[in-house]
Design a protein around this motif. Structure first.
Motif, PDB file in Angstrom:
ATOM      1  N   VAL A   4       0.858  -1.178   0.000  1.00 30.38           N
ATOM      2  CA  VAL A   4       0.000   0.000   0.000  1.00 30.38           C
ATOM      3  C   VAL A   4       0.896   1.230   0.000  1.00 30.38           C
ATOM      4  N   SER A   5       0.553   2.202  -0.801  1.00 26.02           N
ATOM      5  CA  SER A   5       1.298   3.464  -0.815  1.00 26.02           C
ATOM      6  C   SER A   5       0.435   4.539  -0.181  1.00 26.02           C
ATOM      7  N   ILE A   6       1.035   5.303   0.739  1.00 26.19           N
ATOM      8  CA  ILE A   6       0.311   6.389   1.402  1.00 26.19           C
ATOM      9  C   ILE A   6       1.220   7.606   1.464  1.00 26.19           C
ATOM     10  N   SER A   7       0.625   8.748   1.681  1.00 28.77           N
ATOM     11  CA  SER A   7       1.397   9.983   1.855  1.00 28.77           C
ATOM     12  C   SER A   7       1.311  10.400   3.311  1.00 28.77           C
ATOM     13  N   LEU A   8       2.465  10.747   3.879  1.00 31.85           N
ATOM     14  CA  LEU A   8       2.523  11.208   5.253  1.00 31.85           C
ATOM     15  C   LEU A   8       3.313  12.499   5.316  1.00 31.85           C
ATOM     16  N   ASP A   9       3.047  13.289   6.332  1.00 29.17           N
ATOM     17  CA  ASP A   9       3.785  14.515   6.569  1.00 29.17           C
ATOM     18  C   ASP A   9       5.253  14.166   6.797  1.00 29.17           C
ATOM     19  N   ALA A  10       6.154  14.839   6.110  1.00 31.93           N
ATOM     20  CA  ALA A  10       7.582  14.537   6.179  1.00 31.93           C
ATOM     21  C   ALA A  10       8.132  14.681   7.595  1.00 31.93           C
ATOM     22  N   GLU A  11       7.687  15.690   8.330  1.00 32.59           N
ATOM     23  CA  GLU A  11       8.178  15.879   9.699  1.00 32.59           C
ATOM     24  C   GLU A  11       7.780  14.706  10.583  1.00 32.59           C
ATOM     25  N   LEU A  12       6.587  14.204  10.374  1.00 32.99           N
ATOM     26  CA  LEU A  12       6.105  13.064  11.135  1.00 32.99           C
ATOM     27  C   LEU A  12       6.973  11.836  10.860  1.00 32.99           C
ATOM     28  N   VAL A  13       7.271  11.603   9.608  1.00 34.47           N
ATOM     29  CA  VAL A  13       8.079  10.439   9.226  1.00 34.47           C
ATOM     30  C   VAL A  13       9.503  10.576   9.765  1.00 34.47           C
ATOM     31  N   VAL A  14      10.077  11.765   9.685  1.00 31.12           N
ATOM     32  CA  VAL A  14      11.432  11.973  10.201  1.00 31.12           C
ATOM     33  C   VAL A  14      11.461  11.710  11.706  1.00 31.12           C
TER      34      VAL A  14
END
Length: 67
Positions: A4-14
């Motif tokens: 599954v591909s999803i988009s997440l906020d970059a700051e959250l992922v970092v």
């Protein structure tokens, strides 16, 4: 296994990467999801054990003064 591909906020992922000590965003998010699932299974197991204990113990007896 399906992907599954999803988009997440970059700051959250970092932040997840730093907390998990992982260098890959994919690995970090996967680690968080796996941990969440494992915690849920452990919680379910604890609840099952508590329910079993309650089912297998005799209810407290009432003295004539209580009833």
């Amino acid at each position: 296994m399906a992907k599954v591909s999803i988009s997440l906020d970059a700051e959250l992922v970092v932040e997840v990467m730093v907390l998990a000590g992982v260098g890959s965003p994919q690995d970090a998010v996967e680690a968080v999801v796996r941990d969440y699932i494992e915690r849920a299974h452990r919680t379910e197991a604890r609840i099952d054990v508590q329910d079993d204990r309650r089912r297998h113990t005799d209810p407290p007896s009432m003295s004539p003064e209580q009833g």
